[in-house]
Design a protein around this motif. Structure first.
Motif, PDB file in Angstrom:
ATOM      1  N   ASP A 152     -33.302   5.594  21.001  1.00 14.81           N
ATOM      2  CA  ASP A 152     -32.668   6.052  19.772  1.00 14.81           C
ATOM      3  C   ASP A 152     -33.672   6.760  18.871  1.00 14.81           C
ATOM      4  O   ASP A 152     -34.831   6.344  18.764  1.00 14.81           O
ATOM      5  CB  ASP A 152     -32.065   4.842  19.042  1.00 14.81           C
ATOM      6  N   LEU A 153     -33.227   7.813  18.204  1.00 11.69           N
ATOM      7  CA  LEU A 153     -34.092   8.592  17.318  1.00 11.69           C
ATOM      8  C   LEU A 153     -34.643   7.730  16.185  1.00 11.69           C
ATOM      9  O   LEU A 153     -35.850   7.720  15.922  1.00 11.69           O
ATOM     10  CB  LEU A 153     -33.318   9.780  16.747  1.00 11.69           C
ATOM     11  N   ILE A 195     -39.065  14.678  21.280  1.00 15.24           N
ATOM     12  CA  ILE A 195     -37.629  14.886  21.084  1.00 15.24           C
ATOM     13  C   ILE A 195     -37.241  16.214  21.718  1.00 15.24           C
ATOM     14  O   ILE A 195     -37.882  17.244  21.484  1.00 15.24           O
ATOM     15  CB  ILE A 195     -37.266  14.895  19.580  1.00 15.24           C
ATOM     16  N   THR A 197     -33.486  18.470  23.357  1.00 10.82           N
ATOM     17  CA  THR A 197     -32.032  18.487  23.425  1.00 10.82           C
ATOM     18  C   THR A 197     -31.571  17.946  24.771  1.00 10.82           C
ATOM     19  O   THR A 197     -32.331  17.913  25.743  1.00 10.82           O
ATOM     20  CB  THR A 197     -31.493  19.916  23.243  1.00 10.82           C
ATOM     21  N   ASP A 198     -30.305  17.524  24.812  1.00  7.57           N
ATOM     22  CA  ASP A 198     -29.726  17.102  26.084  1.00  7.57           C
ATOM     23  C   ASP A 198     -29.736  18.245  27.093  1.00  7.57           C
ATOM     24  O   ASP A 198     -30.113  18.078  28.254  1.00  7.57           O
ATOM     25  CB  ASP A 198     -28.278  16.639  25.868  1.00  7.57           C
ATOM     26  N   VAL A 224     -31.319  14.599  22.144  1.00 11.34           N
ATOM     27  CA  VAL A 224     -30.301  14.713  21.106  1.00 11.34           C
ATOM     28  C   VAL A 224     -29.336  15.840  21.452  1.00 11.34           C
ATOM     29  O   VAL A 224     -29.673  16.771  22.189  1.00 11.34           O
ATOM     30  CB  VAL A 224     -30.935  14.972  19.717  1.00 11.34           C
ATOM     31  N   THR A 225     -28.145  15.752  20.901  1.00  8.54           N
ATOM     32  CA  THR A 225     -27.143  16.797  21.127  1.00  8.54           C
ATOM     33  C   THR A 225     -27.392  18.006  20.239  1.00  8.54           C
ATOM     34  O   THR A 225     -27.253  19.151  20.659  1.00  8.54           O
ATOM     35  CB  THR A 225     -25.733  16.242  20.856  1.00  8.54           C
ATOM     36  N   ALA A 230     -31.029  16.511  14.101  1.00  9.66           N
ATOM     37  CA  ALA A 230     -32.175  15.628  14.326  1.00  9.66           C
ATOM     38  C   ALA A 230     -33.306  15.957  13.354  1.00  9.66           C
ATOM     39  O   ALA A 230     -33.963  15.049  12.813  1.00  9.66           O
ATOM     40  CB  ALA A 230     -32.658  15.762  15.769  1.00  9.66           C
TER      41      ALA A 230
END
Length: 310
Positions: A152-153, A195, A197-198, A224-225, A230
């Motif tokens: 989780d971020l 971090i 992106t998906d 993350v999407t 984010a």
């Protein structure tokens, strides 16, 4: 004073007004790349120095949706031994050559005693090579596994205490050699997380893990999407979001943004996307001589991480 300024003040650095506006204007109007091009980083010989707890990583969103088999082979001394020492890493099949069994006997014994039981299969070198990508450097050891669960971020990037905090954001950097090398540098210089992106980011793979040289098992990887959201979340936590851009006016040597840094790096050649630049508090460059046009993204990341690690 805005809410973001108040939060920035609480985390040890007041957010300047005029430089921020100037940098954001530059960010929105700039169409230049980030000052580095694509390339590969391989041939690592040692793992990163890190005493952080073992962590988990995500399978790609596409794999989850399609239900495809996400099994992958890790190969090479540092990636496999780091994976075996990570209790969160699934262990499906461990294979070694006869020479490898002798070479890694001490490592296997320690893992058996302290982490989990191992049952390595001894196979011929030519059989091992048929299981793995062509021409890979396997060093007589390979592990069949699957990607680690997601992180989780907020949990991975949470600011605690008065120490320094640094996270690295990759904006559509897709080359697994580069991403692996960046993960290795991020772990070595004390980043809390990476971090991406998906989509438009490489999945876990043997090639990426080999370039990371064991760091894949110790550095949280958050997917993350929406990268812009984010970045907003990181600002609310108290991070200064600094985008690396070869056309930026501010040198990395001139920065003074406090202890909590979110370093944003763009794709090879194209650099940061317009939306990502707009969500940065400032754009900075790495000063290099004119005899070289740009740096490889993994090299640029290593330099920037070192600058902010102190």
């Amino acid at each position: 004073m805005s809410k973001k300024d108040q939060k920035a003040r609480r985390h040890g650095s007041h957010r300047p007004k005029s430089p921020q506006k100037s940098q954001r204007k530059t960010a929105r109007n700039s169409g230049h790349d980030s000052g580095y091009n694509s390339g590969h980083n391989s041939g690592h010989n040692s793992g990163p120095a890190s005493d952080r707890n073992q962590i988990r990583h995500p399978a790609s969103k596409q794999d989850i949706k399609t239900g495809r088999n996400t099994d992958l082979w890790l190969f090479g001394k540092h990636p496999v031994l780091a994976a075996l020492n990570n209790p969160a890493r699934p262990l499906k099949r461990l294979v070694v050559t006869k020479r490898g069994a002798d070479q890694y006997l001490t490592d296997f014994s320690e893992i058996n005693q302290n982490i989990r039981p191992l049952n390595p299969e001894i196979i011929l070198p030519d059989i091992l090579e048929k299981l793995l990508p062509a021409d890979c450097v396997h060093q007589g050891i390979a592990l069949l596994t699957s990607p680690l669960p997601g992180v989780d971020l907020a949990d991975s990037c949470n600011i605690t205490g008065n120490g320094s905090h640094m996270v690295l954001i990759l904006d559509q950097v897709t080359d697994p050699h580069n991403v692996g090398a960046i993960i290795r540098s991020a772990a070595a210089f004390g980043a809390q997380a990476i971090i991406t992106t998906d989509r438009h980011a490489p999945p876990e793979s043997g090639t990426l893990a080999k370039s990371a040289s064991g760091a894949l098992e110790v550095l949280p990887w958050v997917r993350v999407t929406n990268l812009s959201r984010a970045l907003d979340s990181l600002a609310e936590m108290g991070y200064w979001r600094l985008g690396l851009d070869g056309a930026a006016e501010m040198s990395i040597r001139e920065t003074n943004f406090g202890k909590n840094i979110a370093l944003v790096m763009g794709a090879e050649g194209r650099g940061l996307r317009k939306g990502s630049r707009a969500h940065c508090d400032a754009l900075i460059n790495l000063p290099i001589r004119r005899t070289v046009e740009s740096l490889n993204v993994s090299n640029a990341a290593a330099i920037a991480l070192y600058e902010f690690s102190g």
